[in-house]
Scaffold this active site. Structure first.
Site, PDB file in Angstrom:
ATOM      1  N   ASP A  63       7.234 -10.098  -0.600  1.00 37.09           N
ATOM      2  CA  ASP A  63       8.049 -10.584   0.513  1.00 37.09           C
ATOM      3  C   ASP A  63       7.338 -10.526   1.867  1.00 37.09           C
ATOM      4  O   ASP A  63       7.706 -11.208   2.802  1.00 37.09           O
ATOM      5  CB  ASP A  63       9.351  -9.768   0.600  1.00 37.09           C
ATOM      6  N   HIS A  64       6.298  -9.709   1.978  1.00 34.87           N
ATOM      7  CA  HIS A  64       5.663  -9.528   3.292  1.00 34.87           C
ATOM      8  C   HIS A  64       4.642 -10.616   3.594  1.00 34.87           C
ATOM      9  O   HIS A  64       4.664 -11.235   4.649  1.00 34.87           O
ATOM     10  CB  HIS A  64       4.987  -8.156   3.358  1.00 34.87           C
ATOM     11  N   ASP A 118       7.900   1.552   1.447  1.00 37.32           N
ATOM     12  CA  ASP A 118       8.290   0.836   2.655  1.00 37.32           C
ATOM     13  C   ASP A 118       9.287   1.717   3.381  1.00 37.32           C
ATOM     14  O   ASP A 118      10.194   2.283   2.762  1.00 37.32           O
ATOM     15  CB  ASP A 118       8.931  -0.507   2.298  1.00 37.32           C
ATOM     16  N   ARG A 378      12.436  -3.407  14.588  1.00 35.87           N
ATOM     17  CA  ARG A 378      11.327  -2.817  15.354  1.00 35.87           C
ATOM     18  C   ARG A 378      10.874  -3.776  16.437  1.00 35.87           C
ATOM     19  O   ARG A 378      10.745  -4.977  16.179  1.00 35.87           O
ATOM     20  CB  ARG A 378      10.147  -2.493  14.424  1.00 35.87           C
ATOM     21  N   SER A 541       6.273   2.320  10.295  1.00 34.86           N
ATOM     22  CA  SER A 541       6.016   1.872   8.923  1.00 34.86           C
ATOM     23  C   SER A 541       5.447   2.974   8.032  1.00 34.86           C
ATOM     24  O   SER A 541       4.823   3.925   8.499  1.00 34.86           O
ATOM     25  CB  SER A 541       5.023   0.711   9.002  1.00 34.86           C
ATOM     26  N   ARG A 543       3.094   2.371   5.972  1.00 36.34           N
ATOM     27  CA  ARG A 543       1.810   1.872   5.471  1.00 36.34           C
ATOM     28  C   ARG A 543       0.763   2.982   5.368  1.00 36.34           C
ATOM     29  O   ARG A 543       0.396   3.607   6.359  1.00 36.34           O
ATOM     30  CB  ARG A 543       1.324   0.686   6.316  1.00 36.34           C
TER      31      ARG A 543
HETATM   32  C1  MIC Z   1       7.306  -2.603   8.455  1.00 36.83           C
HETATM   33  O1  MIC Z   1       8.448  -2.943   8.682  1.00 36.83           O
HETATM   34  O2  MIC Z   1       6.583  -2.065   9.317  1.00 36.83           O
HETATM   35  C2  MIC Z   1       6.749  -2.816   7.080  1.00 36.83           C
HETATM   36  C3  MIC Z   1       5.759  -3.877   7.182  1.00 36.83           C
HETATM   37  O3  MIC Z   1       7.761  -3.231   6.200  1.00 36.83           O
HETATM   38  C4  MIC Z   1       6.155  -1.489   6.613  1.00 36.83           C
HETATM   39  C5  MIC Z   1       5.380  -1.559   5.397  1.00 36.83           C
HETATM   40  C6  MIC Z   1       4.034  -2.126   5.573  1.00 36.83           C
HETATM   41  O4  MIC Z   1       3.364  -1.883   6.570  1.00 36.83           O
HETATM   42  O5  MIC Z   1       3.607  -2.778   4.619  1.00 36.83           O
HETATM   43  C7  MIC Z   1       7.156  -0.357   6.454  1.00 36.83           C
HETATM   44  O6  MIC Z   1       8.178  -0.362   7.084  1.00 36.83           O
HETATM   45  O7  MIC Z   1       6.883   0.617   5.737  1.00 36.83           O
HETATM   46 FE1  SF4 Z   2      10.028  -6.670   5.987  1.00 38.00          FE
HETATM   47 FE2  SF4 Z   2       9.574  -4.299   7.143  1.00 38.00          FE
HETATM   48 FE3  SF4 Z   2      10.580  -6.347   8.527  1.00 38.00          FE
HETATM   49 FE4  SF4 Z   2      12.056  -5.168   6.725  1.00 38.00          FE
HETATM   50  S1  SF4 Z   2      11.263  -4.229   8.583  1.00 38.00           S
HETATM   51  S2  SF4 Z   2      11.851  -7.371   7.030  1.00 38.00           S
HETATM   52  S3  SF4 Z   2      10.563  -4.668   5.150  1.00 38.00           S
HETATM   53  S4  SF4 Z   2       8.550  -6.236   7.622  1.00 38.00           S
END
Ligand code: MIC
Ligand code: SF4
Length: 652
Positions: A63-64, A118, A378, A541, A543
């Site tokens: 999905d990312h 995530d 965010r 995140s 990550r």
């Molecule tokens: C995000 O919202 O920052 C992400 C992208 O979903 C991350 C995961 C990632 O960096 O792949 C998260 O929230 O953990």
């Molecule tokens: Fe995707 Fe992270 Fe954004 Fe949720 S917050 S939509 S998991 S990138």
């Protein structure tokens, strides 16, 4: 003594340790979730540890990174699909939707434990599942059958009374919570919702609230499982997975916060933090350039149908660009069936695929200095793809109001424009179509599957155990609230998630683009790189690349005033020593470029001690640092990280 919901679930799953607050426990994991951006590393790690099949109900979502500029993303998807087929994982194909929304719809179960790579995994708390965001390596170990280790949390009860007024919705509730708890100081806590007000919220509304609880830094957020939960699960044709779950009447909590839903107003998180919350009224009137509705926080059927209701028969303001990313294919099919999709298209919405998209900054970046109103969770500086843009986080109602007026507008003012409020309930019938999942093959068939690896997929680099004395230099000193988006930006570099050497060249790019070169230079000379941070280092995140890539560049220790939960675990998992200033004011004494030595590191870790001395050779000063590690984490660091530790057979 009575138990709260979190205690009940944890105690049902505990396999190691004692259920005492602040102590580490190991729990059995029922379900795991990965998404493509963290999933490739998680599965490479799973393979590197030599596991043969998954032991959890595991779902791998894509999905990312669905933009597919170049071959890298497509190859990653193919890798993920083939790994899923080989090891018995359910694969959710690109286009099927955002992991958290889809998981809530089709898999989440009350009373179970889910861990996901995530940070918004707690979305499933909306259904009464204990759902925790962790690093990919922790997911890999759990998939292999290992327990998940966490600090037994303290519990904050948020007691809801009353009922939301028209034009106010779940996003406003969680923004209210953020205005109280803020984005720091909540490590070690979990949130449990209760009170009469809970009954007025549907599961997708609850999920909006538990989703964005992640921004407070708590381990997870959870709602009871009740009639609302049953209603949602019945409509998803999953009532067999339903169980009731509530706190005992005499359950105790570490803190209680009371919120009267009927007093909440439309709220807004201003740039550049989800904790910078005001009422919409306070910022109303500001011109808006862009509106984006979607993400795992606010892209359910209700969210899009209320936007469609507001926009019916109207068009997007001429100065606004408007994009919508529905949360899942199920949502798309239902808003299509019920006329919402057509209304949105007619109003001038740009409909994006059901994916993270703009939320992670890989599309729909705002223009220079633009003001963007978004329903996601965010708004860290630059995350949207444009450094100078200002991102405000709002409810779908507030987003839709701005689409019409071109300004930040309190949605309650829509009535003055002749738009009546309409309550959107869960539809009576949901569209159930699981055809975009690929379910596991028979075991015999799995053996024949060959894992596909494109040229962009590189093995996960390994670390070595720390030396007795870390001799190095403060390669970078950063301030408070440094997020993992600062440390390891996503956006255009997402395609390098499975190529650590390449991705590592962007570490700290938003703050100091020369960092990687400097760090590599030191590494080549045998000088350890040290990062110094302020409060709440590593927010946001999950990550693990924010630990993995610095490790690759030769970072041996991170010293900060405080370090956030998931990031601390990721540092340990990759053998980087997390250290805290015993005296926070010592942060001011140490400077970037200082030559330092930290003595007795190995022996202190080994002997269960928790203080080491840093000698700042440049300043001729000694600073005391705290090691806060559990016994298991000590063993992991001494093994050079969780990968070598698990491969050698140690899960404890
Ligand atoms: C995000 O919202 O920052 C992400 C992208 O979903 C991350 C995961 C990632 O960096 O792949 C998260 O929230 O953990
Ligand atoms: Fe995707 Fe992270 Fe954004 Fe949720 S917050 S939509 S998991 S990138």
């Amino acid at each position: 003594m009575g138990k709260n919901i979190i205690e009940k679930i944890l105690e049902n799953h505990i396999v190691e340790g004692k259920p005492e607050k602040g102590r580490e426990i190991g729990v059995r994991v029922d379900q795991t979730l990965t998404q493509d951006a963290t999933g490739t590393a998680a599965y490479l790690e799973f393979e590197a540890m030599g596991f043969k099949k998954v032991k959890t109900e595991a779902v791998s979502y894509v999905d990312h990174n669905t933009v597919q500029v170049g071959f890298e993303n497509a190859d990653d998807h193919k890798y993920l699909q083939s790994v899923a087929e080989k090891y018995g994982i359910i694969f959710s194909r690109p286009g099927n939707g955002i992991c958290h929304q889809v998981h809530l719809e089709r898999f989440a179960k009350p009373g179970r434990i889910l861990i996901g790579s995530d940070s918004h995994t707690p979305t499933a708390g909306g259904i009464g599942e204990l759902a925790i965001g962790v690093g990919g390596l922790d997911v890999a170990v759990a998939m292999g059958g290992g327990p998940y280790y966490l600090t037994y949390p303290k519990v904050i009860k948020i007691e809801l009374t009353g009922k939301l007024r028209p034009w106010v919705s779940a996003k406003d509730v969680v923004l209210k919570v953020l205005s109280i708890l803020t984005t720091k100081g909540n490590v070690g806590y979990a949130i449990e919702y209760g009170g009469e007000g809970v009954k007025t919220l549907t599961v997708p509304e609850r999920a909006t609230i538990t989703n964005m609880g992640a921004e407070t830094g708590v381990t997870t957020s959870i709602f009871p499982s009740d009639e609302q939960t049953l209603d949602f699960m019945r409509k998803q044709q999953r009532e067999k997975d339903w169980i009731p779950l509530e706190a005992d009447p005499d359950a105790t909590y570490d803190k209680v916060i009371k919120i009267d839903l009927s007093e909440i107003e439309p709220m807004i998180a201003c740039p550049d933090s989800p904790g910078n919350v005001k009422t919409v009224k306070e910022v109303a009137g500001l011109n808006v350039d862009q509106v984006a509705v979607g993400s795992c926080t606010n892209s359910s059927y209700r969210d899009l149908m209320i936007v469609a209701h507001i926009l019916k028969g109207r068009t997007v303001h001429r100065n606004v660009e408007f994009g919508v990313a529905p949360g899942s294919r199920q949502v798309v099919e239902m808003i299509d069936r019920d006329g919402g999709l057509n209304t949105l298209v007619k109003a001038g919405a740009r409909i994006f695929e059901s994916a993270c998209g703009f939320c992670i900054g890989n599309s729909f970046a705002p223009g220079t200095n633009a003001i963007s109103l978004r329903t996601n969770n965010r708004n860290f500086k630059g995350r949207c793809g444009t450094k100078s843009a200002k991102v405000y986080l709002v409810s779908p109602e507030t987003a839709a109001a701005a689409v019409i007026t071109g300004k930040i507008t309190d949605p309650r003012d829509l009535e003055k424009m002749g738009i009546e409020y309409k309550k959107i309930d869960l539809p009576d019938e949901f569209v159930i179509d699981d055809s975009m999942f690929i379910f596991p093959l028979e075991e015999k068939e799995r053996e024949k599957v060959k894992v596909f690896r494109g040229p962009n997929i590189k093995p996960i680099p390994k670390n070595e155990a720390p030396e007795e004395t870390i001799k190095g230099v403060v390669t970078i000193k950063v301030g408070d609230k440094i997020t993992t988006d600062h440390i390891m930006p996503a956006g255009p570099y997402l395609k390098y998630r499975s190529n650590v050497p390449k991705y590592a060249m962007h570490v700290f790019e938003p703050i100091d683009p020369d960092f990687p070169e400097r760090a590599l230079g030191n590494k080549e000379k045998g000088i350890a790189n040290i990062i110094v941070g302020g409060e709440s280092y590593g927010q946001g995140s999950s990550r693990e690349h924010a630990a993995l890539c610095p490790m690759y560049l030769g970072v041996k220790a991170v010293i900060a005033k405080t370090i956030e939960r998931i990031h601390q675990a990721n540092l340990v998992n990759f053998g980087i020593v997390p250290l805290l200033f015993e005296e926070p004011s010592d942060y001011d004494a140490i400077e970037q470029g200082d030559e330092i030595e930290i003595d007795n590191v190995r022996s202190t870790i080994k002997n269960g001690k928790d203080r080491v001395t840093l000698k700042d050779i440049t300043k001729n000063k000694e600073i005391i640092l705290k090691l806060y590690l559990t016994d298991r984490q000590r063993k992991i660091i001494l093994a050079g990280g969780l990968l070598p530790f698990t491969a050698k057979g140690g899960t404890k």
